[in-house]
Structure formats: structure tokens, C-alpha cells
Motif scaffolding. Structure first.
Motif, PDB file in Angstrom:
ATOM      1  N   UNK A 202       0.814  -1.206   0.000  1.00 50.22           N
ATOM      2  CA  UNK A 202       0.000   0.000   0.000  1.00 50.22           C
ATOM      3  C   UNK A 202       0.853   1.264   0.000  1.00 50.22           C
ATOM      4  N   UNK A 203       2.151   1.109   0.268  1.00 51.32           N
ATOM      5  CA  UNK A 203       3.082   2.242   0.330  1.00 51.32           C
ATOM      6  C   UNK A 203       2.593   3.306   1.303  1.00 51.32           C
ATOM      7  N   UNK A 204       2.037   2.848   2.425  1.00 54.70           N
ATOM      8  CA  UNK A 204       1.597   3.749   3.479  1.00 54.70           C
ATOM      9  C   UNK A 204       2.152   3.271   4.819  1.00 54.70           C
ATOM     10  N   UNK A 205       2.232   4.199   5.756  1.00 56.55           N
ATOM     11  CA  UNK A 205       2.802   3.874   7.065  1.00 56.55           C
ATOM     12  C   UNK A 205       1.793   3.081   7.883  1.00 56.55           C
ATOM     13  N   UNK A 206       2.198   1.834   8.209  1.00 49.84           N
ATOM     14  CA  UNK A 206       1.377   0.927   8.989  1.00 49.84           C
ATOM     15  C   UNK A 206       2.164   0.476  10.211  1.00 49.84           C
ATOM     16  N   UNK A 207       1.453  -0.023  11.216  1.00 51.08           N
ATOM     17  CA  UNK A 207       2.151  -0.517  12.400  1.00 51.08           C
ATOM     18  C   UNK A 207       1.488  -1.805  12.888  1.00 51.08           C
ATOM     19  N   UNK A 208       2.274  -2.615  13.585  1.00 53.05           N
ATOM     20  CA  UNK A 208       1.782  -3.884  14.115  1.00 53.05           C
ATOM     21  C   UNK A 208       2.557  -4.242  15.368  1.00 53.05           C
ATOM     22  N   UNK A 209       1.903  -4.964  16.264  1.00 53.53           N
ATOM     23  CA  UNK A 209       2.546  -5.378  17.495  1.00 53.53           C
ATOM     24  C   UNK A 209       3.059  -6.811  17.390  1.00 53.53           C
ATOM     25  N   UNK A 210       4.140  -7.083  18.106  1.00 50.96           N
ATOM     26  CA  UNK A 210       4.713  -8.430  18.147  1.00 50.96           C
ATOM     27  C   UNK A 210       5.196  -8.708  19.563  1.00 50.96           C
ATOM     28  N   UNK A 211       5.640  -9.945  19.788  1.00 53.26           N
ATOM     29  CA  UNK A 211       6.114 -10.361  21.104  1.00 53.26           C
ATOM     30  C   UNK A 211       7.582 -10.744  21.037  1.00 53.26           C
ATOM     31  N   UNK A 212       8.286 -10.505  22.115  1.00 57.57           N
ATOM     32  CA  UNK A 212       9.697 -10.876  22.198  1.00 57.57           C
ATOM     33  C   UNK A 212       9.862 -12.389  22.170  1.00 57.57           C
TER      34      UNK A 212
END
Length: 304
Positions: A202-212
Motif C-alpha cells: 500500500x506504500x503507506x505507514x502501517x504498524x503492528x505489534x509483536x512479542x519478544x
């Protein structure tokens, strides 16, 4: 050996314009399938930008992501700045959403070859000054030098910038019980899905959460952070997210503990690896490279 460097699960300058992470890839096959993950639009971190790098002749070379630490100092990956002669950075959340394969540009932002009228110095900036910490092209694993800096020609004035985690912030997590409950948030402009059938970008700023996952495996060894984006409410990183920030905590955090670097899966499934920025040697390199600008970089308080 990592199957590819990374440049968050989200590309096309077209779809063929893979970031340097992909161009330096080891192309041994990985399991088939598409990236899955729960990502959302990132309007929390306006200091995270889409970086277009150009080669010696001025042509499009690759793209990555990065974070402003000050109005002119942008942190990214060393493998992003390596081999580039100049750059342009877009800070719009939808920097390339309307890119057209027919015209080769996004009419709203100018991506990837120009800054749209009225955006230079506000939402877009150029650079002819960039550095890398001594990136070794993944000659050995773990890569110990995957940090880079882009110095902007025009300052971008914002209400807030990213801040760096204090030296050694993550050290205590190496042996902590229940470390799998530690949350990190990635942000970037990269591919959202990759598989045998192609890519989704999409060439847009996205964010996502992850775990260590860990900090001490053969692929991390104190230099990298291994995180896992599999599961409900979680997501990961992919090509063109390289250089983007790994924030310590949930989406509201602006404390960077790592830079998106590489993974072991050509389709961006599974675990992600980010180069740690809470190492004293990395911070010392940033200080030496930025000179007087270093005094403007904010640090999060050390854990008590």
C-alpha cells in the motif's frame, strides 16, 4: 544465513521496486504461503518516513523506512544507506498510496521522484549526506553493524520525534521469566503480504505489534531482537520496512529499541529480527556522526 534482509508486512514503487533488503537476498526457497498479520494505519508516529534512495546516476535504487530523531537526523538501517548516493524522505502516512504504474508517480506526494508542490521542508525532504555504521553485507550472522543515518537538507519540524532507549535497556530481558509477554511495535511502509502469487503493498505507514522471542540465539547474540508476529492481534515486518523502528511497548510508544533488519523466510512469515539500538557502541557511533546535533536526541529513562 538469513534468507533476506528486511526492508512491516505491507510494496510496489511498483511491486518490482524492492528495497535493498530484497536485492541482497539469499534466494533459497522458503515455505509457500502469504504473510498474515494484524496491522493498522500508523497515525501515531509522524516522524516515521518512507525513504527513497537513488543511485549514482540519480535513478530509483531502493526504498526503506526510517525515524526522525531530530528535525534533520533520520535513523535507518545500514543496509539501506549502503550503496546509495542521495535520498528523498516522505512523511505522509499515505506517501505512495496513489502511485500509478502508468505515470510512475503519486500525484499527491510526488513519490518516488519529487516532493509535491508545497511539501518540501514540511512533509518531504531531500538528502545527499548519509552514513552506515560499517554494514558487512551479512558476511556473518549476526550482522553487528546494521545501523544507518540520513541527514536531511531541509529540517522537518514536528511536535515530537522518536527517542532512543537508554544503553542496555533490553539486557535485563535476556533472562527474564515471561519475556514472551513483552510487547514491541513495528512501523514502516513495506509489503503487507508476500507469496508465490506476488506481493501486496500500500506504500503507506502501517504498524503492528509483536512479542519478544529472544535476545541470545545464534541469530541475535546481543546484537539483534527476535520477535514473533504470529497470532491474533499481532503482525510483523517485510521488504521496505527495513530501517523502520521497533518501539518498546504498545502503539503509543515512541522509544526505539531496534531497527528492522532481516528475517529467515522469503515470504516474511514467522519471526522478525531488528538490530538493537540500545547498545552503547551504536549510541557512540550516532554521537560521533551527528556531532552537535546529538544533543537534540532524546533518550527514554533507563529502567529503574
Amino acid at each position: 544465513m538469513p534468507k533476506k534482509l528486511r526492508c512491516l508486512k505491507k510494496l510496489r514503487a511498483g511491486s518490482g521496486a524492492l528495497a535493498v533488503a530484497a536485492m541482497l537476498a539469499v534466494t533459497t526457497a522458503g515455505p509457500a504461503g502469504a504473510v498474515t498479520g494484524d496491522y493498522v494505519k500508523d497515525n501515531e508516529h509522524p516522524f516515521v518516513g518512507l525513504i527513497v534512495f537513488y543511485g549514482p546516476g540519480g535513478g530509483f535504487h531502493h526504498r526503506c523506512s526510517g525515524s526522525l530523531l531530530t528535525p534533520t537526523v533520520l535513523l535507518t538501517a545500514g543496509h539501506c544507506t549502503a550503496g546509495a548516493s542521495s535520498a528523498r524522505v516522505y512523511f505522509q502516512q499515505d506517501a505512495g498510496v496513489d502511485w500509478s504504474p502508468e505515470t510512475g508517480t503519486d500525484p499527491d506526494t510526488g513519490y518516488p521522484g519529487s516532493c509535491a508542490e508545497g511539501t518540501l521542508g514540511t512533509q518531504c525532504a531531500t538528502s545527499s549526506e548519509m552514513y552506515n555504521y560499517g554494514y558487512t553485507s551479512m558476511a556473518a550472522v549476526p550482522e553487528t553493524k546494521d545501523a544507518g543515518l540520513v541527514i536531511l537538507d531541509q529540517p522537518i519540524v514536528l511536535d515530537e520525534y522518536a527517542r532512543l532507549a537508554a544503553p542496555g535497556t533490553l539486557d535485563a530481558l535476556a533472562t527474564k521469566r515471561g519475556q514472551q509477554d513483552t510487547t514491541f511495535t513495528s512501523s514502516g511502509y513495506g509489503i503487507s503480504a508476500a507469496g508465490p502469487g506476488g506481493e501486496t503493498s500500500f506504500r503507506e505507514r502501517l504498524m503492528a505489534q509483536s512479542r519478544l522471542t529472544n535476545l541470545t540465539s545464534a541469530s541475535t547474540d546481543g546484537y539483534n531482537i527476535q520477535t514473533n508476529g504470529n497470532g491474533n492481534g499481532l503482525g510483523g515486518t517485510c521488504t521496505a520496512d527495513s530501517g523502520g523502528p521497533l518501539f518498546y511497548g504498545t502503539a503509543e510508544s515512541n522509544t526505539i529499541t531496534g531497527i528492522t533488519s532481516f528475517n529467515h523466510n522469503r515470504y516474511c512469515n514467522g519471526t522478525n529480527f531488528s538490530y538493537r539500538t540500545d547498545r552503547q557502541d551504536v549510541i557512540d557511533w550516532i554521537a560521533a556522526t551527528t556531532g552537535s546535533e546529538f544533543a537534540q536526541i532524546a533518550f527514554a529513562p533507563a529502567a529503574g
